[in-house]
Design a protein around this motif. Sequence first.
Motif, PDB file in Angstrom:
ATOM      1  N   SER A 119      12.577 -55.854  49.395  1.00  0.00           N
ATOM      2  CA  SER A 119      11.870 -56.028  50.669  1.00  0.00           C
ATOM      3  C   SER A 119      11.649 -54.680  51.342  1.00  0.00           C
ATOM      4  CB  SER A 119      12.664 -56.942  51.603  1.00  0.00           C
ATOM      5  OG  SER A 119      12.853 -58.217  51.042  1.00  0.00           O
ATOM      6  N   LEU A 120      12.678 -53.822  51.305  1.00  0.00           N
ATOM      7  CA  LEU A 120      12.557 -52.501  51.912  1.00  0.00           C
ATOM      8  C   LEU A 120      11.468 -51.685  51.224  1.00  0.00           C
ATOM      9  CD1 LEU A 120      13.842 -50.590  54.054  1.00  0.00           C
ATOM     10  CD2 LEU A 120      15.249 -49.674  52.196  1.00  0.00           C
ATOM     11  N   THR A 121      11.427 -51.751  49.903  1.00  0.00           N
ATOM     12  CA  THR A 121      10.421 -51.002  49.154  1.00  0.00           C
ATOM     13  C   THR A 121       9.013 -51.511  49.439  1.00  0.00           C
ATOM     14  OG1 THR A 121      11.602 -49.969  47.320  1.00  0.00           O
ATOM     15  CG2 THR A 121       9.494 -50.913  46.795  1.00  0.00           C
ATOM     16  N   ILE A 140      20.191 -49.152  47.843  1.00  0.00           N
ATOM     17  CA  ILE A 140      19.559 -48.161  48.716  1.00  0.00           C
ATOM     18  C   ILE A 140      20.388 -47.965  49.983  1.00  0.00           C
ATOM     19  CG2 ILE A 140      17.476 -47.603  50.026  1.00  0.00           C
ATOM     20  CD1 ILE A 140      15.853 -49.132  47.956  1.00  0.00           C
ATOM     21  N   GLN A 141      21.047 -49.024  50.451  1.00  0.00           N
ATOM     22  CA  GLN A 141      21.917 -48.904  51.619  1.00  0.00           C
ATOM     23  C   GLN A 141      22.964 -47.823  51.421  1.00  0.00           C
ATOM     24  OE1 GLN A 141      24.273 -52.387  52.295  1.00  0.00           O
ATOM     25  NE2 GLN A 141      25.484 -51.462  53.941  1.00  0.00           N
ATOM     26  N   LEU A 142      23.556 -47.767  50.229  1.00  0.00           N
ATOM     27  CA  LEU A 142      24.602 -46.782  49.955  1.00  0.00           C
ATOM     28  C   LEU A 142      24.062 -45.367  50.042  1.00  0.00           C
ATOM     29  CD1 LEU A 142      26.336 -48.549  46.929  1.00  0.00           C
ATOM     30  CD2 LEU A 142      27.077 -48.529  49.320  1.00  0.00           C
ATOM     31  N   ASP A 143      22.831 -45.169  49.591  1.00  0.00           N
ATOM     32  CA  ASP A 143      22.234 -43.839  49.664  1.00  0.00           C
ATOM     33  C   ASP A 143      21.895 -43.447  51.092  1.00  0.00           C
ATOM     34  OD1 ASP A 143      20.890 -42.329  46.905  1.00  0.00           O
ATOM     35  OD2 ASP A 143      22.055 -44.160  46.700  1.00  0.00           O
ATOM     36  N   ILE A 144      21.365 -44.394  51.865  1.00  0.00           N
ATOM     37  CA  ILE A 144      21.048 -44.084  53.260  1.00  0.00           C
ATOM     38  C   ILE A 144      22.329 -43.719  54.012  1.00  0.00           C
ATOM     39  CG2 ILE A 144      20.052 -44.941  55.410  1.00  0.00           C
ATOM     40  CD1 ILE A 144      18.390 -46.897  53.741  1.00  0.00           C
ATOM     41  N   GLY A 155      13.605 -46.449  45.491  1.00  0.00           N
ATOM     42  CA  GLY A 155      14.778 -46.216  44.665  1.00  0.00           C
ATOM     43  C   GLY A 155      14.544 -45.774  43.247  1.00  0.00           C
ATOM     44  N   GLN A 156      14.284 -46.720  42.338  1.00  0.00           N
ATOM     45  CA  GLN A 156      14.284 -46.392  40.917  1.00  0.00           C
ATOM     46  C   GLN A 156      13.412 -47.335  40.107  1.00  0.00           C
ATOM     47  OE1 GLN A 156      15.597 -49.015  39.138  1.00  0.00           O
ATOM     48  NE2 GLN A 156      16.441 -50.047  40.914  1.00  0.00           N
ATOM     49  N   ALA A 157      13.034 -46.852  38.930  1.00  0.00           N
ATOM     50  CA  ALA A 157      12.386 -47.675  37.906  1.00  0.00           C
ATOM     51  C   ALA A 157      13.280 -47.639  36.677  1.00  0.00           C
ATOM     52  CB  ALA A 157      10.996 -47.133  37.576  1.00  0.00           C
ATOM     53  N   ASN A 158      13.418 -48.773  35.989  1.00  0.00           N
ATOM     54  CA  ASN A 158      14.267 -48.784  34.803  1.00  0.00           C
ATOM     55  C   ASN A 158      13.732 -49.737  33.751  1.00  0.00           C
ATOM     56  OD1 ASN A 158      16.140 -51.418  34.819  1.00  0.00           O
ATOM     57  ND2 ASN A 158      15.815 -50.770  36.933  1.00  0.00           N
ATOM     58  N   TRP A 159      14.058 -49.408  32.519  1.00  0.00           N
ATOM     59  CA  TRP A 159      13.676 -50.200  31.351  1.00  0.00           C
ATOM     60  C   TRP A 159      14.942 -50.512  30.554  1.00  0.00           C
ATOM     61  CZ3 TRP A 159      11.215 -46.133  33.403  1.00  0.00           C
ATOM     62  CH2 TRP A 159       9.843 -46.242  33.677  1.00  0.00           C
ATOM     63  N   GLY A 160      14.901 -51.613  29.814  1.00  0.00           N
ATOM     64  CA  GLY A 160      16.026 -51.947  28.949  1.00  0.00           C
ATOM     65  C   GLY A 160      16.944 -52.981  29.565  1.00  0.00           C
ATOM     66  N   ASP A 162      13.357 -51.320  41.888  1.00  0.00           N
ATOM     67  CA  ASP A 162      14.105 -51.681  43.098  1.00  0.00           C
ATOM     68  C   ASP A 162      14.432 -53.173  43.151  1.00  0.00           C
ATOM     69  OD1 ASP A 162      14.109 -49.069  43.825  1.00  0.00           O
ATOM     70  OD2 ASP A 162      12.728 -49.266  45.508  1.00  0.00           O
ATOM     71  N   GLY A 163      14.979 -53.679  42.060  1.00  0.00           N
ATOM     72  CA  GLY A 163      15.474 -55.050  42.056  1.00  0.00           C
ATOM     73  C   GLY A 163      14.494 -56.105  41.607  1.00  0.00           C
TER      74      GLY A 163
END
Length: 307
Positions: A71-73, A99-103, A130-135, A272-273
Amino acid sequence: MARAKKIAVLINPTSAGGRSLKTWPQFKAGLVAENYTIEECISSSETDFRRQARKVARDFDRVAVCGGDSSLTIAAEELLQARFKGELIFLPAGSVNDIQLDIAGQTTSPRSKLYLGHLAVESHEKNFIGQANWGLGVVVNRWVGATLRTLPFLRALQNFIGTLSIIIAHLTRREFVDATIIADTHKLSGRFSILLITQIRHWASGLLFAPQASYYSPEFEVIAIRRTGLITLIRTILAAKNGAHLVLPHVVRFSGKSISVRLKAPRAVQIDGDILRAQNREFVGIEFSLEKKASLFHINLSPSASR
Protein backbone atom coordinates in the motif's frame (compact mmCIF):
# COMPACT_ATOMS: atom_id res chain seq x y z
CA MET A 1 -2.92 26.89 21.15
CA ALA A 2 -0.90 25.73 18.16
CA ARG A 3 -2.67 25.68 14.82
CA ALA A 4 -3.85 22.21 13.81
CA LYS A 5 -1.94 20.43 11.04
CA LYS A 6 -3.85 18.93 8.11
CA ILE A 7 -3.25 15.38 6.99
CA ALA A 8 -4.96 12.97 4.59
CA VAL A 9 -4.85 9.28 5.52
CA LEU A 10 -5.16 6.63 2.81
CA ILE A 11 -6.51 3.43 4.37
CA ASN A 12 -6.34 0.06 2.61
CA PRO A 13 -9.08 -1.95 4.36
CA THR A 14 -7.81 -5.28 3.00
CA SER A 15 -4.24 -5.07 4.37
CA ALA A 16 -3.34 -8.15 6.43
CA GLY A 17 -6.87 -9.50 6.15
CA GLY A 18 -8.45 -6.34 7.56
CA ARG A 19 -5.87 -5.53 10.22
CA SER A 20 -5.63 -1.93 9.02
CA LEU A 21 -9.24 -1.19 9.97
CA LYS A 22 -8.63 -2.65 13.42
CA THR A 23 -5.44 -0.65 14.05
CA TRP A 24 -6.54 2.61 12.40
CA PRO A 25 -8.42 3.91 15.52
CA GLN A 26 -5.18 3.68 17.50
CA PHE A 27 -3.25 5.53 14.81
CA LYS A 28 -6.03 8.10 14.58
CA ALA A 29 -5.90 8.76 18.31
CA GLY A 30 -2.15 9.27 18.04
CA LEU A 31 -2.52 11.75 15.17
CA VAL A 32 -5.20 13.68 17.05
CA ALA A 33 -2.88 13.85 20.07
CA GLU A 34 -0.21 15.28 17.73
CA ASN A 35 -2.65 18.08 16.77
CA TYR A 36 -3.62 16.82 13.32
CA THR A 37 -6.96 17.36 11.62
CA ILE A 38 -7.63 14.25 9.57
CA GLU A 39 -9.31 13.46 6.27
CA GLU A 40 -9.95 9.71 6.13
CA CYS A 41 -9.83 8.04 2.71
CA ILE A 42 -10.89 4.38 2.85
CA SER A 43 -10.39 2.76 -0.55
CA SER A 44 -12.69 0.25 -2.23
CA SER A 45 -10.09 -1.11 -4.66
CA GLU A 46 -6.52 -0.53 -5.83
CA THR A 47 -7.85 1.74 -8.59
CA ASP A 48 -9.75 3.77 -6.01
CA PHE A 49 -6.70 3.87 -3.72
CA ARG A 50 -4.61 5.29 -6.57
CA ARG A 51 -7.29 7.83 -7.45
CA GLN A 52 -7.52 9.05 -3.86
CA ALA A 53 -3.71 9.27 -3.62
CA ARG A 54 -3.59 11.54 -6.68
CA LYS A 55 -6.34 13.72 -5.26
CA VAL A 56 -4.80 14.24 -1.82
CA ALA A 57 -1.39 14.91 -3.42
CA ARG A 58 -2.91 18.10 -4.85
CA ASP A 59 -4.63 19.24 -1.66
CA PHE A 60 -2.35 18.24 1.23
CA ASP A 61 1.27 18.68 2.33
CA ARG A 62 1.09 15.55 4.49
CA VAL A 63 -0.22 12.19 3.33
CA ALA A 64 -0.30 9.07 5.51
CA VAL A 65 -0.82 5.44 4.51
CA CYS A 66 -2.45 2.93 6.85
CA GLY A 67 -1.69 -0.46 5.33
CA GLY A 68 1.23 -2.67 4.43
CA ASP A 69 4.39 -2.26 2.35
CA SER A 70 2.52 -2.72 -0.92
CA SER A 71 0.00 0.00 0.00
CA LEU A 72 2.84 2.38 0.86
CA THR A 73 4.56 1.69 -2.45
CA ILE A 74 1.34 2.23 -4.44
CA ALA A 75 0.85 5.58 -2.72
CA ALA A 76 4.48 6.52 -3.38
CA GLU A 77 4.03 5.70 -7.09
CA GLU A 78 1.12 8.11 -7.37
CA LEU A 79 2.84 10.81 -5.30
CA LEU A 80 5.90 10.56 -7.56
CA GLN A 81 3.77 11.01 -10.67
CA ALA A 82 1.94 13.94 -9.06
CA ARG A 83 5.28 15.58 -8.16
CA PHE A 84 4.21 15.71 -4.52
CA LYS A 85 6.62 17.80 -2.43
CA GLY A 86 5.42 17.10 1.08
CA GLU A 87 5.69 14.35 3.70
CA LEU A 88 4.62 10.71 3.33
CA ILE A 89 3.90 9.13 6.72
CA PHE A 90 3.66 5.36 7.20
CA LEU A 91 1.14 3.85 9.62
CA PRO A 92 2.22 0.19 9.34
CA ALA A 93 -0.69 -2.23 9.41
CA GLY A 94 0.31 -5.03 7.04
CA SER A 95 1.24 -8.65 7.57
CA VAL A 96 4.92 -7.77 7.00
CA ASN A 97 6.27 -4.24 7.32
CA ASP A 98 9.91 -4.44 6.27
CA ILE A 99 9.92 -0.82 5.08
CA GLN A 100 8.87 0.25 8.59
CA LEU A 101 12.15 -1.11 9.96
CA ASP A 102 14.15 0.93 7.47
CA ILE A 103 12.24 4.14 8.16
CA ALA A 104 12.69 3.66 11.90
CA GLY A 105 16.40 2.94 11.52
CA GLN A 106 17.38 5.75 9.15
CA THR A 107 19.89 8.26 10.47
CA THR A 108 19.59 10.62 7.49
CA SER A 109 17.67 13.88 7.93
CA PRO A 110 13.93 13.17 8.14
CA ARG A 111 13.39 15.83 5.46
CA SER A 112 15.73 14.25 2.92
CA LYS A 113 14.13 13.26 -0.38
CA LEU A 114 14.11 9.57 -1.19
CA TYR A 115 14.68 7.62 -4.37
CA LEU A 116 12.11 5.23 -5.76
CA GLY A 117 13.19 2.14 -7.61
CA HIS A 118 11.86 1.79 -11.16
CA LEU A 119 11.41 -1.59 -12.85
CA ALA A 120 10.60 -1.98 -16.54
CA VAL A 121 9.80 -5.22 -18.36
CA GLU A 122 8.36 -5.21 -21.87
CA SER A 123 5.48 -2.71 -21.78
CA HIS A 124 5.11 -2.80 -17.99
CA GLU A 125 6.60 -0.41 -15.42
CA LYS A 126 6.54 -0.32 -11.64
CA ASN A 127 7.95 2.17 -9.14
CA PHE A 128 8.69 0.97 -5.62
CA ILE A 129 10.19 1.97 -2.29
CA GLY A 130 11.73 -1.32 -1.21
CA GLN A 131 12.83 -4.20 -3.40
CA ALA A 132 12.27 -6.48 -6.37
CA ASN A 133 13.00 -10.19 -6.08
CA TRP A 134 12.87 -13.38 -8.10
CA GLY A 135 12.93 -17.01 -7.02
CA LEU A 136 12.00 -18.21 -3.56
CA GLY A 137 10.22 -15.05 -2.44
CA VAL A 138 7.80 -15.22 -5.35
CA VAL A 139 6.91 -18.87 -4.75
CA VAL A 140 6.40 -18.39 -1.00
CA ASN A 141 4.32 -15.24 -1.58
CA ARG A 142 2.14 -17.10 -4.09
CA TRP A 143 1.56 -20.16 -1.90
CA VAL A 144 1.06 -18.31 1.39
CA GLY A 145 -1.33 -15.86 -0.28
CA ALA A 146 -3.38 -18.65 -1.84
CA THR A 147 -3.56 -20.51 1.48
CA LEU A 148 -4.74 -17.48 3.45
CA ARG A 149 -7.30 -16.49 0.83
CA THR A 150 -8.80 -19.98 1.03
CA LEU A 151 -8.33 -20.50 4.78
CA PRO A 152 -8.16 -17.00 6.35
CA PHE A 153 -8.43 -18.42 9.87
CA LEU A 154 -4.83 -19.69 9.45
CA ARG A 155 -3.37 -16.14 9.33
CA ALA A 156 -1.89 -16.60 12.81
CA LEU A 157 0.19 -19.45 11.33
CA GLN A 158 1.53 -17.35 8.45
CA ASN A 159 5.19 -17.76 9.41
CA PHE A 160 4.81 -21.53 9.76
CA ILE A 161 3.09 -21.73 6.37
CA GLY A 162 5.93 -19.67 4.90
CA THR A 163 8.57 -22.02 6.32
CA LEU A 164 6.72 -25.04 5.01
CA SER A 165 6.48 -23.36 1.60
CA ILE A 166 10.26 -22.82 1.54
CA ILE A 167 10.88 -26.52 2.19
CA ILE A 168 8.35 -27.74 -0.39
CA ALA A 169 9.51 -25.24 -3.02
CA HIS A 170 13.12 -26.39 -2.69
CA LEU A 171 12.34 -30.10 -2.63
CA THR A 172 10.17 -29.80 -5.74
CA ARG A 173 12.74 -27.56 -7.50
CA ARG A 174 10.22 -24.74 -7.93
CA GLU A 175 12.17 -21.92 -6.24
CA PHE A 176 15.22 -21.21 -8.39
CA VAL A 177 15.86 -18.96 -11.37
CA ASP A 178 18.62 -19.14 -13.97
CA ALA A 179 19.72 -15.56 -14.48
CA THR A 180 22.39 -13.13 -15.63
CA ILE A 181 22.61 -9.89 -13.69
CA ILE A 182 24.52 -6.85 -14.93
CA ALA A 183 24.97 -3.93 -12.53
CA ASP A 184 27.18 -1.17 -13.95
CA THR A 185 30.54 -2.99 -14.34
CA HIS A 186 29.48 -6.16 -12.47
CA LYS A 187 28.19 -9.27 -14.24
CA LEU A 188 26.98 -12.45 -12.57
CA SER A 189 25.39 -15.57 -14.04
CA GLY A 190 24.11 -18.73 -12.42
CA ARG A 191 21.24 -20.56 -10.76
CA PHE A 192 19.87 -18.71 -7.75
CA SER A 193 17.32 -19.56 -5.07
CA ILE A 194 17.05 -15.89 -4.11
CA LEU A 195 17.76 -12.88 -6.30
CA LEU A 196 17.10 -9.57 -4.55
CA ILE A 197 17.57 -6.04 -5.91
CA THR A 198 16.84 -3.64 -3.11
CA GLN A 199 17.09 -0.16 -1.67
CA ILE A 200 15.99 -1.21 1.82
CA ARG A 201 17.94 -3.30 4.28
CA HIS A 202 15.22 -5.68 5.45
CA TRP A 203 13.30 -8.36 3.59
CA ALA A 204 11.21 -11.46 4.33
CA SER A 205 9.74 -10.49 7.71
CA GLY A 206 12.59 -8.39 9.03
CA LEU A 207 15.67 -10.31 7.91
CA LEU A 208 18.71 -8.06 7.43
CA PHE A 209 19.41 -9.13 3.85
CA ALA A 210 21.11 -5.94 2.59
CA PRO A 211 22.74 -3.95 5.43
CA GLN A 212 24.19 -1.33 3.03
CA ALA A 213 20.98 -0.61 1.12
CA SER A 214 19.30 2.80 1.33
CA TYR A 215 16.54 4.65 -0.49
CA TYR A 216 18.69 7.77 -0.04
CA SER A 217 21.47 6.26 -2.18
CA PRO A 218 21.48 6.37 -6.01
CA GLU A 219 22.63 2.73 -6.07
CA PHE A 220 20.77 -0.54 -5.59
CA GLU A 221 22.15 -3.42 -3.56
CA VAL A 222 22.12 -6.81 -5.33
CA ILE A 223 22.00 -9.94 -3.15
CA ALA A 224 22.18 -13.24 -5.04
CA ILE A 225 22.05 -16.58 -3.20
CA ARG A 226 23.15 -19.48 -5.37
CA ARG A 227 21.10 -22.67 -5.22
CA THR A 228 22.41 -25.07 -2.59
CA GLY A 229 21.07 -27.95 -0.54
CA LEU A 230 18.00 -27.39 1.59
CA ILE A 231 19.82 -27.38 4.94
CA THR A 232 22.34 -24.84 3.65
CA LEU A 233 19.53 -22.67 2.30
CA ILE A 234 17.73 -22.68 5.64
CA ARG A 235 20.95 -21.88 7.50
CA THR A 236 21.56 -19.01 5.08
CA ILE A 237 18.12 -17.55 5.73
CA LEU A 238 18.61 -17.87 9.48
CA ALA A 239 22.02 -16.16 9.19
CA ALA A 240 20.30 -13.22 7.47
CA LYS A 241 18.68 -12.28 10.77
CA ASN A 242 21.78 -10.21 11.52
CA GLY A 243 23.43 -9.99 8.08
CA ALA A 244 25.84 -12.89 8.71
CA HIS A 245 24.82 -14.58 5.44
CA LEU A 246 26.96 -12.14 3.43
CA VAL A 247 30.20 -13.94 4.35
CA LEU A 248 28.98 -17.29 3.01
CA PRO A 249 30.62 -18.47 -0.24
CA HIS A 250 27.35 -19.02 -2.11
CA VAL A 251 26.08 -15.49 -1.34
CA VAL A 252 27.11 -12.70 -3.72
CA ARG A 253 26.67 -8.99 -3.03
CA PHE A 254 27.38 -5.97 -5.22
CA SER A 255 25.78 -2.62 -6.07
CA GLY A 256 24.95 -0.53 -9.10
CA LYS A 257 22.87 2.37 -10.37
CA SER A 258 21.55 0.60 -13.46
CA ILE A 259 20.59 -3.08 -13.23
CA SER A 260 19.70 -5.56 -15.94
CA VAL A 261 18.26 -9.00 -15.16
CA ARG A 262 17.97 -11.57 -17.95
CA LEU A 263 16.27 -14.86 -17.09
CA LYS A 264 16.63 -18.13 -18.98
CA ALA A 265 12.87 -18.70 -18.80
CA PRO A 266 9.94 -16.33 -18.12
CA ARG A 267 9.39 -15.76 -14.41
CA ALA A 268 7.28 -13.57 -12.15
CA VAL A 269 8.77 -10.82 -9.97
CA GLN A 270 7.69 -9.80 -6.47
CA ILE A 271 7.84 -6.11 -5.58
CA ASP A 272 7.31 -4.86 -2.03
CA GLY A 273 5.14 -7.79 -1.01
CA ASP A 274 3.11 -8.17 -4.20
CA ILE A 275 3.73 -10.24 -7.32
CA LEU A 276 3.62 -8.00 -10.40
CA ARG A 277 0.32 -8.52 -12.21
CA ALA A 278 -1.21 -7.52 -15.53
CA GLN A 279 -4.79 -8.07 -16.68
CA ASN A 280 -5.64 -9.78 -13.38
CA ARG A 281 -2.92 -12.42 -13.65
CA GLU A 282 0.75 -12.77 -12.75
CA PHE A 283 3.00 -11.15 -15.32
CA VAL A 284 6.06 -13.16 -16.35
CA GLY A 285 9.03 -11.80 -18.26
CA ILE A 286 12.58 -12.55 -19.29
CA GLU A 287 14.37 -9.18 -19.40
CA PHE A 288 13.99 -6.69 -16.57
CA SER A 289 15.76 -3.35 -16.17
CA LEU A 290 15.95 -1.29 -13.00
CA GLU A 291 17.04 2.24 -12.18
CA LYS A 292 16.27 4.82 -9.53
CA LYS A 293 14.08 7.92 -9.75
CA ALA A 294 14.51 10.88 -7.42
CA SER A 295 11.31 11.94 -5.68
CA LEU A 296 10.35 15.37 -4.36
CA PHE A 297 8.92 14.09 -1.07
CA HIS A 298 10.31 12.69 2.16
CA ILE A 299 9.13 9.77 4.26
CA ASN A 300 8.67 9.28 7.98
CA LEU A 301 7.10 6.90 10.45
CA SER A 302 4.26 8.06 12.65
CA PRO A 303 5.59 8.69 16.17
CA SER A 304 2.85 6.43 17.53
CA ALA A 305 4.09 3.61 15.24
CA SER A 306 7.71 3.90 16.38
CA ARG A 307 6.95 3.60 20.09
